[in-house]
Write an enzyme that holds these catalytic residues in place. Sequence first.
Site, PDB file in Angstrom:
ATOM      1  N   CYS A 114       0.813  -1.220   0.000  1.00 49.21           N
ATOM      2  CA  CYS A 114       0.000   0.000   0.000  1.00 49.21           C
ATOM      3  C   CYS A 114       0.845   1.267   0.000  1.00 49.21           C
ATOM      4  O   CYS A 114       0.385   2.325  -0.411  1.00 49.21           O
ATOM      5  CB  CYS A 114      -0.940  -0.012   1.203  1.00 49.21           C
ATOM      6  SG  CYS A 114      -1.997  -1.456   1.175  1.00 49.21           S
ATOM      7  N   HIS A 259      -3.893   6.854   1.400  1.00 48.23           N
ATOM      8  CA  HIS A 259      -4.101   5.535   0.791  1.00 48.23           C
ATOM      9  C   HIS A 259      -5.475   5.053   1.248  1.00 48.23           C
ATOM     10  O   HIS A 259      -5.817   5.147   2.423  1.00 48.23           O
ATOM     11  CB  HIS A 259      -3.005   4.569   1.247  1.00 48.23           C
ATOM     12  CG  HIS A 259      -3.411   3.140   1.107  1.00 48.23           C
ATOM     13  ND1 HIS A 259      -3.835   2.616  -0.094  1.00 48.23           N
ATOM     14  CD2 HIS A 259      -3.495   2.134   2.009  1.00 48.23           C
ATOM     15  CE1 HIS A 259      -4.158   1.343   0.093  1.00 48.23           C
ATOM     16  NE2 HIS A 259      -3.964   1.025   1.358  1.00 48.23           N
ATOM     17  N   ASN A 289     -10.087  -1.134  -1.585  1.00 45.56           N
ATOM     18  CA  ASN A 289      -8.673  -0.876  -1.333  1.00 45.56           C
ATOM     19  C   ASN A 289      -7.862  -1.494  -2.478  1.00 45.56           C
ATOM     20  O   ASN A 289      -7.772  -2.713  -2.585  1.00 45.56           O
ATOM     21  CB  ASN A 289      -8.310  -1.503   0.019  1.00 45.56           C
ATOM     22  CG  ASN A 289      -6.851  -1.349   0.394  1.00 45.56           C
ATOM     23  OD1 ASN A 289      -5.979  -1.151  -0.453  1.00 45.56           O
ATOM     24  ND2 ASN A 289      -6.559  -1.468   1.675  1.00 45.56           N
TER      25      ASN A 289
END
Length: 332
Positions: A114, A259, A289
């Site tokens: 990420c 993020h 995500n």
Amino acid sequence: MRYSKIVGLGHHVPETVITNEYLSGIMDTNDEWITERTGIKERRYVDPVKDTVANMAAKATRMALERANLTEKDIDFIVFATITPDYFFPGSGVLLQRELGLESIGALDIRNACSGFIYALSVADQFIKSGMYKTILVVGAEIQSTAIDMTTRGRNTAVIFADGAGAVILQPTDQPGILSTHLHADGRYAEELYVRDPGSSRPREERQPEQILDTTTFKVVMNGSQVFKHAVVRFMEVINEALAANGMKKEDIDLLIPHQANLRISQFVQHKLELPDSKVYNNIMRYGNTTAASIPIALSEAWAEGKVKEDNLICLAAFGSGFTWASALIRW
Ligand code: UT7
């Protein structure tokens, strides 16, 4: 002083929309739980026959090039952030180079989950500042839907992770652009969010696929609450570190693009920084995500919506597997 500047941004998400209702039909979960714990309403999954990490990245790249008024031939280096490369090796950077019809420019893969896009941006920023390259393509792209355990056993990851791609083009400028980047890792927590196989740390007889009887080791494993607890602390630390390094205050931020890990994490950070809704960009509700792709997709959408304006102070921040965490402050 030489800085680097984002001169073009683009993104691509697959067509297939996967709703919370759809997931509720194949595992024990429900829209209320997913919405309350994550904020996610729907996400996109690739068509494995049609989409690859590299061709989604190419689509995002073409949008970024067009917006920058540049062509493929202008790119002289590729930095590709992904933890879901098309092959175990080589990396997706070379496949993107091939997709773009570029013959011999260098291509580097970054595997920092990420935080991967900010790590990639930081690497590209150093190459631009040093004068080594003039036009660098930085990409984050992932296909996670095919590595997720789509049964009730994997529901804590299945409801979150999804597919997509985002790209930016960096070029040098003598005006402030990327002000600083801040990169961190703590490998003690590597197994809190990971995919074990096809890992090399097995005896030869066990590493042969036909010997790996427990194939759950090819799926994403996440200790969600542990990740959540570390994320909220590290997000704050690394944003404050970026502000302090530039002698700035939280009030100076015009737009925070976190993020897109979980809307509750973004809201926690927003609350701590006392930022109004207008200064935080979230699109996790629509895309889930997308790991390394989440920041460039969000940045590209925010820019297209007119939320990233000239002279704005943009803050990017991320946390994820590794654990790794990172931030970037950009004068647009
Ligand atoms: O991208 C960066 C890395 N990832 C993240 O930042 C994700 C961080 N973590 C999270 O977002 C959250 O931990 C999750 C959304 C993944 C999970 O939420 P949580 O509130 O931490 O739930 P939990 O894992 O502590 O589980 C609580 C309960 C459990 O049931 P019991 O044991 O209390 O009966 C889980 O089995 O919720 C259950 N559960 C679910 N129930 C319905 C877990 N996933 C689901 C689900 N639907 N999808």
